[in-house]
Design a protein around this motif. Sequence first.
Motif, PDB file in Angstrom:
ATOM      1  N   ALA A 262       0.835  -1.205   0.000  1.00  0.00           N
ATOM      2  CA  ALA A 262       0.000   0.000   0.000  1.00  0.00           C
ATOM      3  C   ALA A 262       0.872   1.259   0.000  1.00  0.00           C
ATOM      4  N   GLY A 263       0.614   2.131  -0.963  1.00  0.00           N
ATOM      5  CA  GLY A 263       1.342   3.389  -1.036  1.00  0.00           C
ATOM      6  C   GLY A 263       2.685   3.292  -1.732  1.00  0.00           C
ATOM      7  N   VAL A 264       3.107   2.077  -2.096  1.00  0.00           N
ATOM      8  CA  VAL A 264       4.385   1.908  -2.788  1.00  0.00           C
ATOM      9  C   VAL A 264       4.154   2.095  -4.286  1.00  0.00           C
ATOM     10  N   ALA A 265       4.897   2.966  -4.909  1.00  0.00           N
ATOM     11  CA  ALA A 265       4.700   3.293  -6.320  1.00  0.00           C
ATOM     12  C   ALA A 265       4.909   2.068  -7.200  1.00  0.00           C
ATOM     13  N   GLY A 266       4.005   1.900  -8.173  1.00  0.00           N
ATOM     14  CA  GLY A 266       4.160   0.853  -9.169  1.00  0.00           C
ATOM     15  C   GLY A 266       3.684  -0.514  -8.760  1.00  0.00           C
ATOM     16  N   THR A 267       3.132  -0.646  -7.548  1.00  0.00           N
ATOM     17  CA  THR A 267       2.768  -1.980  -7.070  1.00  0.00           C
ATOM     18  C   THR A 267       1.342  -2.368  -7.425  1.00  0.00           C
ATOM     19  N   ASP A 268       0.640  -1.551  -8.238  1.00  0.00           N
ATOM     20  CA  ASP A 268      -0.681  -1.956  -8.689  1.00  0.00           C
ATOM     21  C   ASP A 268      -0.596  -2.759  -9.985  1.00  0.00           C
ATOM     22  N   SER A 269       0.607  -3.235 -10.320  1.00  0.00           N
ATOM     23  CA  SER A 269       0.794  -4.182 -11.422  1.00  0.00           C
ATOM     24  C   SER A 269       1.449  -5.431 -10.872  1.00  0.00           C
ATOM     25  N   LEU A 270       1.277  -6.556 -11.571  1.00  0.00           N
ATOM     26  CA  LEU A 270       1.864  -7.812 -11.102  1.00  0.00           C
ATOM     27  C   LEU A 270       3.387  -7.735 -11.091  1.00  0.00           C
ATOM     28  N   GLU A 271       3.954  -7.113 -12.112  1.00  0.00           N
ATOM     29  CA  GLU A 271       5.413  -6.997 -12.166  1.00  0.00           C
ATOM     30  C   GLU A 271       5.932  -6.106 -11.035  1.00  0.00           C
ATOM     31  N   GLY A 272       5.221  -4.989 -10.803  1.00  0.00           N
ATOM     32  CA  GLY A 272       5.630  -4.096  -9.716  1.00  0.00           C
ATOM     33  C   GLY A 272       5.471  -4.744  -8.360  1.00  0.00           C
ATOM     34  N   ALA A 273       4.382  -5.504  -8.195  1.00  0.00           N
ATOM     35  CA  ALA A 273       4.162  -6.202  -6.926  1.00  0.00           C
ATOM     36  C   ALA A 273       5.257  -7.235  -6.683  1.00  0.00           C
ATOM     37  N   TYR A 274       5.627  -7.962  -7.727  1.00  0.00           N
ATOM     38  CA  TYR A 274       6.697  -8.959  -7.609  1.00  0.00           C
ATOM     39  C   TYR A 274       8.002  -8.292  -7.174  1.00  0.00           C
ATOM     40  N   ALA A 275       8.346  -7.173  -7.822  1.00  0.00           N
ATOM     41  CA  ALA A 275       9.583  -6.466  -7.479  1.00  0.00           C
ATOM     42  C   ALA A 275       9.543  -5.942  -6.050  1.00  0.00           C
ATOM     43  N   ALA A 276       8.398  -5.407  -5.635  1.00  0.00           N
ATOM     44  CA  ALA A 276       8.273  -4.872  -4.279  1.00  0.00           C
ATOM     45  C   ALA A 276       8.338  -5.982  -3.238  1.00  0.00           C
ATOM     46  N   LEU A 277       7.718  -7.143  -3.551  1.00  0.00           N
ATOM     47  CA  LEU A 277       7.791  -8.271  -2.620  1.00  0.00           C
ATOM     48  C   LEU A 277       9.236  -8.761  -2.484  1.00  0.00           C
ATOM     49  N   ALA A 278       9.949  -8.808  -3.595  1.00  0.00           N
ATOM     50  CA  ALA A 278      11.347  -9.239  -3.542  1.00  0.00           C
ATOM     51  C   ALA A 278      12.175  -8.294  -2.690  1.00  0.00           C
ATOM     52  N   GLU A 279      11.897  -6.991  -2.785  1.00  0.00           N
ATOM     53  CA  GLU A 279      12.669  -6.014  -2.035  1.00  0.00           C
ATOM     54  C   GLU A 279      12.324  -6.005  -0.556  1.00  0.00           C
ATOM     55  N   SER A 280      11.036  -6.150  -0.245  1.00  0.00           N
ATOM     56  CA  SER A 280      10.612  -6.027   1.152  1.00  0.00           C
ATOM     57  C   SER A 280      10.627  -7.350   1.908  1.00  0.00           C
ATOM     58  N   LEU A 281      10.306  -8.467   1.224  1.00  0.00           N
ATOM     59  CA  LEU A 281      10.199  -9.758   1.907  1.00  0.00           C
ATOM     60  C   LEU A 281      11.237 -10.768   1.448  1.00  0.00           C
ATOM     61  N   GLY A 282      11.990 -10.432   0.415  1.00  0.00           N
ATOM     62  CA  GLY A 282      13.054 -11.320  -0.042  1.00  0.00           C
ATOM     63  C   GLY A 282      12.691 -12.080  -1.302  1.00  0.00           C
ATOM     64  N   PRO A 283      13.695 -12.590  -2.019  1.00  0.00           N
ATOM     65  CA  PRO A 283      13.464 -13.266  -3.299  1.00  0.00           C
ATOM     66  C   PRO A 283      12.688 -14.570  -3.171  1.00  0.00           C
ATOM     67  N   VAL A 284      12.782 -15.256  -2.027  1.00  0.00           N
ATOM     68  CA  VAL A 284      12.067 -16.524  -1.881  1.00  0.00           C
ATOM     69  C   VAL A 284      10.560 -16.299  -1.926  1.00  0.00           C
ATOM     70  N   ILE A 285      10.068 -15.306  -1.168  1.00  0.00           N
ATOM     71  CA  ILE A 285       8.634 -15.012  -1.151  1.00  0.00           C
ATOM     72  C   ILE A 285       8.170 -14.544  -2.527  1.00  0.00           C
ATOM     73  N   ALA A 286       8.976 -13.705  -3.175  1.00  0.00           N
ATOM     74  CA  ALA A 286       8.613 -13.223  -4.506  1.00  0.00           C
ATOM     75  C   ALA A 286       8.551 -14.385  -5.503  1.00  0.00           C
ATOM     76  N   THR A 287       9.494 -15.314  -5.401  1.00  0.00           N
ATOM     77  CA  THR A 287       9.499 -16.467  -6.296  1.00  0.00           C
ATOM     78  C   THR A 287       8.285 -17.358  -6.047  1.00  0.00           C
ATOM     79  N   LEU A 288       7.946 -17.578  -4.776  1.00  0.00           N
ATOM     80  CA  LEU A 288       6.748 -18.357  -4.452  1.00  0.00           C
ATOM     81  C   LEU A 288       5.502 -17.698  -5.018  1.00  0.00           C
ATOM     82  N   PHE A 289       5.451 -16.373  -4.948  1.00  0.00           N
ATOM     83  CA  PHE A 289       4.322 -15.630  -5.523  1.00  0.00           C
ATOM     84  C   PHE A 289       4.232 -15.889  -7.027  1.00  0.00           C
TER      85      PHE A 289
END
Length: 410
Positions: A262-289
């Motif tokens: 929420a409030g993070v720029a670009g995260t209303d797209s799947l690609e942006g959400a993936y990148a934000a998840l990788a940055e905030s929660l790590g590559p493992v969570i982003a890969t699982l997503f």
Amino acid sequence: MPKNLATRTSGAWLLGPALVAGVAYLDPGNVASNMTAGARYGYLLVWVVVVANVMAWLIQYLSAKLGVVTGRSLPEILGHRMKRPWARRAYWLQAELVAMATDIAEVIGGAVALQLLFDVPLLLGGIITGAVSMVLLAVQARRGPRHFEFVIIGLMAVITIGFMAGLFLAPPSPTGILSGLVPRFTDAGSVLLAASILGATIMPHAIYAHSALARDRFGRADSDAPGIPRLLTATRWDVSIAMVIAGTVNLAILLLAAATLAGVAGTDSLEGAYAALAESLGPVIATLFAVGLLASGLASTSVGAYAGAEIMHGLLRVRLPLLARRLITLIPALLILGLGVDPTLALVLSQVALSFGIPFALIPLVALTAKRSILGEYVNRRRTTVLGIVCAVLLIALNATLLVLLATGA
């Protein structure tokens, strides 16, 4: 009891059709709609996800009951009752357009997942997704419904793990969840996303498909067969399990986005959400997503193709081979990918289109299951019919509001 029904009710394992139909509630359109809702509006639309899944339970049970009791699918019954060819063709056309919108969402979702995981170009990813779905459909055609169910349920397990893993590292706010249970909108964008969530959750093709899946699994039987009450009890459990899984995963996607994006720029797209998840929660969570998104696209596009074939067979009395139909319905999605349309926007808009097809499936379903001439002693109770009518009215009202808002530019 007919031999076919006796055989099919003698085993302990009667679950499965609802879990396959339930994959429609976990398709990439759901992911895009719920992720976008959480990223843009935080916890605001939690109530929409909850209400949509409660409504979905009733709707999917009615669809399955129709298939169990009559031994026919909803499209078959409608095709039989519509005596005028033009009426059947017109109804088929809108149902076919809805099925195509479903295919667009599912193929695009698989393509995006392949790009995120392996940097595959979107168009090639769409082709790969379509090819794998054809393999899954071949399993259904050659090995029967039980093997198809096992494959789809396995993919559902992957979807569940992939989309829920992030919540363990980024728990949502309990206060935010409670505030999101209060029904409200803030602007036209929130209404648009609510319609998208409903279209992604209560999917017309899942209504058509579930009655056919129940028919394929349990066969045809006389409406007074003694095994039917047991099948209906098993069906209620089947639908309940499927809707709990689907509802939990859908809510998890929205909550993960609300808590993390929420409030993070670009995260209303799947690609942006993936990148934000990788940055905030790590590559493992982003890969699982991304893995969950890929499994979602593969499973749901197979069920969507099955539903589309049943729609054509029931209404036009024409049965195309599933694989041939898969090739034809891939074209719109591949065109969108080839033209470079924003994939997340295409996903969300496809779900809005699906929401407008809901009344055409839901109203006949409620009407048919309320007829004693169709279901005999298993006809809906009055309160069930009333609840079905309420669901239809609410969905139609939301779509009408959305049209007004879009027309006025609000």
